[in-house]
Design an enzyme around this catalytic site. Structure first.
Site, short mmCIF file in Angstrom:
data_model
loop_
_atom_site.label_atom_id
_atom_site.label_comp_id
_atom_site.label_asym_id
_atom_site.label_seq_id
_atom_site.Cartn_x
_atom_site.Cartn_y
_atom_site.Cartn_z
CB CYS A 33 -0.86 0.02 1.25
SG CYS A 33 -1.82 -1.48 1.45
NE ARG A 54 4.21 1.77 -1.50
CZ ARG A 54 5.38 1.19 -1.25
NH1 ARG A 54 6.42 1.47 -1.97
NH2 ARG A 54 5.50 0.33 -0.26
CG ASN A 89 2.97 -0.77 3.03
OD1 ASN A 89 2.44 -1.73 2.48
ND2 ASN A 89 4.21 -0.38 2.77
N GLY A 90 1.57 -3.25 5.02
CA GLY A 90 2.24 -4.46 5.49
C GLY A 90 1.24 -5.50 5.94
CD GLU A 104 11.31 -9.57 -18.20
OE1 GLU A 104 11.16 -10.42 -17.31
OE2 GLU A 104 10.88 -8.40 -18.09
CE LYS A 106 8.06 -6.98 -17.98
NZ LYS A 106 9.12 -6.69 -17.04
CE LYS A 154 8.14 -0.69 -10.22
NZ LYS A 154 8.44 -1.39 -11.49
C1 F6R Z 1 7.58 -7.91 -13.74
C2 F6R Z 1 7.86 -7.37 -12.42
C3 F6R Z 1 7.90 -8.32 -11.28
C4 F6R Z 1 9.09 -7.99 -10.37
C5 F6R Z 1 9.06 -8.87 -9.12
C6 F6R Z 1 10.26 -8.63 -8.22
O1 F6R Z 1 7.55 -6.88 -14.70
O2 F6R Z 1 8.04 -6.21 -12.24
O3 F6R Z 1 7.96 -9.65 -11.72
O4 F6R Z 1 10.27 -8.19 -11.10
O5 F6R Z 1 7.89 -8.60 -8.40
O6 F6R Z 1 10.28 -7.32 -7.76
P1 F6R Z 1 11.58 -6.70 -7.13
O7 F6R Z 1 12.61 -6.60 -8.20
O8 F6R Z 1 11.16 -5.35 -6.61
O9 F6R Z 1 12.03 -7.61 -6.04
#
Ligand code: F6R
Length: 610
Positions: free
Chosen positions: A2, A27, A100-101, A483, A487, A605
């Site tokens: 969040c 987020r 958040n959490g 990848e 994507k 994210k």
């Molecule tokens: C895909 C994407 C996710 C992140 C994954 C890890 O486009 O963004 O698969 O790569 O959630 O996130 P981080 O790198 O923040 O640990």
């Protein structure tokens, strides 16, 4: 996952909170709310849906409050709804919190609080925080002490911010395993999950450490640990400007971030690898002797960051002749990996907050392994856990899909691989200098690929109605196939799978039917001939072949229906260029299908829960 924001100062708080929530929406965006003190009471407005719903709902609200807290939610406990939206109030309605959490012991705490007469109004874990803080206020604590004491009773991960209408001139925050940053203005103060909401007002920040609580009032900032011991605030300047956190004229953050990759790569290389072949990686905290003592490398990460690790494995093993194992972080820590002080564990996380990757690094440290992490976020939780940190310097990435953070992670991993090869004497200084020179050519070559965006768009729009895509590659093209598929599926909701092309005949070829798009990563490599045979097999079964290929490669032209051209580079560095058409393909398919690439459904994210 969040986003939380708090403000105290001379400004009207509501616009600051709403603008802050907009910038934190990546987020989480299933509901949003604000709480502002008004005449000794709290005005709380919450709405299910995106922050715009909240903005509409607060349109007629009074604007005279000079403090407040806000939240944009990504549901983890309790369905997305207005009653589960934050802020959550205590029984008096005077005190509210945003969180958040995850509170792991919320069931037990709720039972105790209900037995003590507290009345709950939501199905969230977060509401226990409001009532716990209330209990401590009722026992005579001021808000800072009440939040700190409540935090001591919580198990799990949390960043919380609290406000009490009976003392409207202060807000209080605390964190354990979830991010919270303080913004220091001129007589005004901010609290937020990341720096984006602060940038319009200040670049001076204090990163709250795990287990710290802070009280912000016009008189200043007080920081204590959860035992109540005072800590002196230590501030730093954010180099990111406001424009960097905005779209800069692009229709979406994702497209802007794809186009930022040449700049991001230059920033990642600058000061670390110079054109003459010199490497400077002091931030690794690994001397040549330390490296000589390492006999195995583990890479742990999730999602696209995991794909960065797979790409790096090829380079590490070929350049440095050291064995590399790679795991998704959620598997690593539960499978009893064999680690020792001679093991180096490399954690990759753009956000630096991914729960599984963070836990994997902690596990590695407990096993006495050495740890290095690669992250984009200075001050993130993971950056404080490891022996060494390599920052990707990609700048804020707002689009949920990783783009520039992925390519810069790969660049950091390659630098680490070169550092190892140099320290182990596995690659000659001339060969290492050649790789670095090739790497420095990449930003300009990436610009060339980006200039061909309209070609990718044309192909994407033609194939956008397809029901499913296959991506294939060999060697370093295999993780790129994974990848490319990830994507595409995450932002356009089309089924897509990435395979090692050699595995096609062991099952996936059954998916091929007339017109099924097969995207092959067919740039120059020692296995291109074999890949071309696999492409032929798919073509013979009616697949429509799209190849990412190097300029003038006649062999590929003969088998491909469409070619997305990239410049020539060394085989191991080809991912840096090949990823761009794959990202653009996913982006344009998503747009053609009417999807919002910046905010894919069900995704957030930063994944701060297991
Ligand atoms: C895909 C994407 C996710 C992140 C994954 C890890 O486009 O963004 O698969 O790569 O959630 O996130 P981080 O790198 O923040 O640990």
């Amino acid at each position: 996952m969040c986003g939380i924001v708090g403000y105290v100062g001379d400004r009207s708080a509501l616009p600051v909170l709403l603008e802050g929530l907009k910038s934190l929406e990546y987020r989480g965006y299933d509901s949003a709310g604000v709480a502002l003190p008004l005449d000794g009471c709290l005005e709380v407005v919450r709405r299910a849906g995106k922050v715009d719903e909240l903005i509409a709902a607060t349109a007629g609200s009074a604007n005279g409050q000079h403090s407040g807290i806000g939240h944009t939610r990504w549901a983890t406990c309790g369905e997305p709804s207005e009653s589960n939206a934050h802020p959550h109030r205590d029984c008096t309605g005077n005190l509210a919190i945003v969180h958040n959490g995850i509170i792991e012991n919320h069931v037990q705490l709720r039972q105790e609080l209900v037995a003590g007469g507290h009345v709950f109004h939501s199905a969230t874990d977060s509401e226990v925080v409001a009532h716990l803080v209330e209990a401590h206020v009722n026992a005579g604590a001021d808000l800072l002490d009440a939040v700190r004491l409540a935090a001591r009773e919580l198990h799990g991960s949390f960043a919380i911010v609290a406000i009490d209408a009976r003392n409207p001139g202060a807000i209080v925050g605390a964190r354990v395993d979830a991010p919270l940053v303080l913004g220091l203005g001129d007589g005004e103060y901010f609290l937020a999950s990341d720096v984006a909401p602060l940038l319009p007002y200040t670049r001076r920040v204090v990163w709250l450490a795990d287990g710290e609580a802070a009280q912000l009032s016009p008189a200043g900032v007080r920081i204590v640990d959860l035992e109540g011991v005072e800590h002196a605030p230590s501030s730093s300047e954010i180099a990111w400007d406001r424009e960097a956190a905005e779209k800069a004229g692009f229709p979406d953050f994702m497209l802007k971030e794809i186009h930022e990759q040449p700049r991001a790569l230059r920033d990642t290389l600058r000061g670390r690898a110079d054109a003459s072949g010199e490497l400077t990686l002091d931030e690794l905290a690994l001397s040549p002797e330390d490296i000589a003592g390492v006999d195995k490398i583990f890479i742990v990460a999730c999602g696209s960051s995991y794909h960065a690790g797979l790409v790096a494995k090829y380079a590490f093993e070929r350049w440095a002749r050291i064995p590399v194992e790679i795991d998704v972080a959620s598997e690593f820590r539960y499978r009893d990996p064999v680690l020792s002080p001679k093991t180096l564990v490399v954690g990759i996380s753009q956000s630096g907050e991914t729960a599984d990757t963070l836990a994997a690094i902690r596990y590695a440290r407990r096993q006495q392994a050495r740890t290095v992490v690669i992250t984009n976020v200075v001050g993130s939780s993971i950056s404080r856990e490891a022996d060494g940190v390599l920052y990707t310097h990609a700048g804020p990435e707002i689009g949920v899909a990783a783009t520039k953070t992925l390519t810069t992670q790969i660049a950091c991993l390659w630098l680490l691989g070169l550092w190892f090869s140099w320290a182990r004497g596995a690659l000659s200084p001339e060969a290492a200098a050649e790789v670095i020179a090739d790497l420095w050519r990449c930003p300009e070559q990436m610009e060339e690929v980006l200039a061909d965006d309209s070609r990718v768009r044309e192909v994407a729009e033609r194939f956008a109605p397809a029901e499913g895509f296959l991506f294939i590659g060999r060697g370093v093209g295999y993780p790129l196939a994974m990848e490319g598929a990830l994507k595409l599926k995450e932002i356009s909701y089309v089924h897509a799978e990435g395979f090692a092309a050699g595995e096609m005949k062991h099952g996936p070829i059954a998916l091929i039917d007339k017109g099924v798009p097969v995207v092959a990563i067919a740039t120059h490599s020692r296995v291109l001939g074999k890949l071309i045979s696999n492409i032929e097999e798919a073509r013979a079964r009616g697949a429509s072949i799209v190849c990412v290929a190097q300029k003038g490669d006649e062999r590929v032209l003969e088998v491909a229906g469409d070619v997305l051209v990239v410049p020539q580079t060394a085989e191991l560095l080809s991912p840096m260029l090949d990823l761009i058409p794959l990202q653009l393909l996913a982006y344009h398919v998503a747009k053609a299908r009417g999807c919002d690439p910046d905010r894919p459904r069900n995704l957030a994210k930063s994944v701060t829960v297991e």
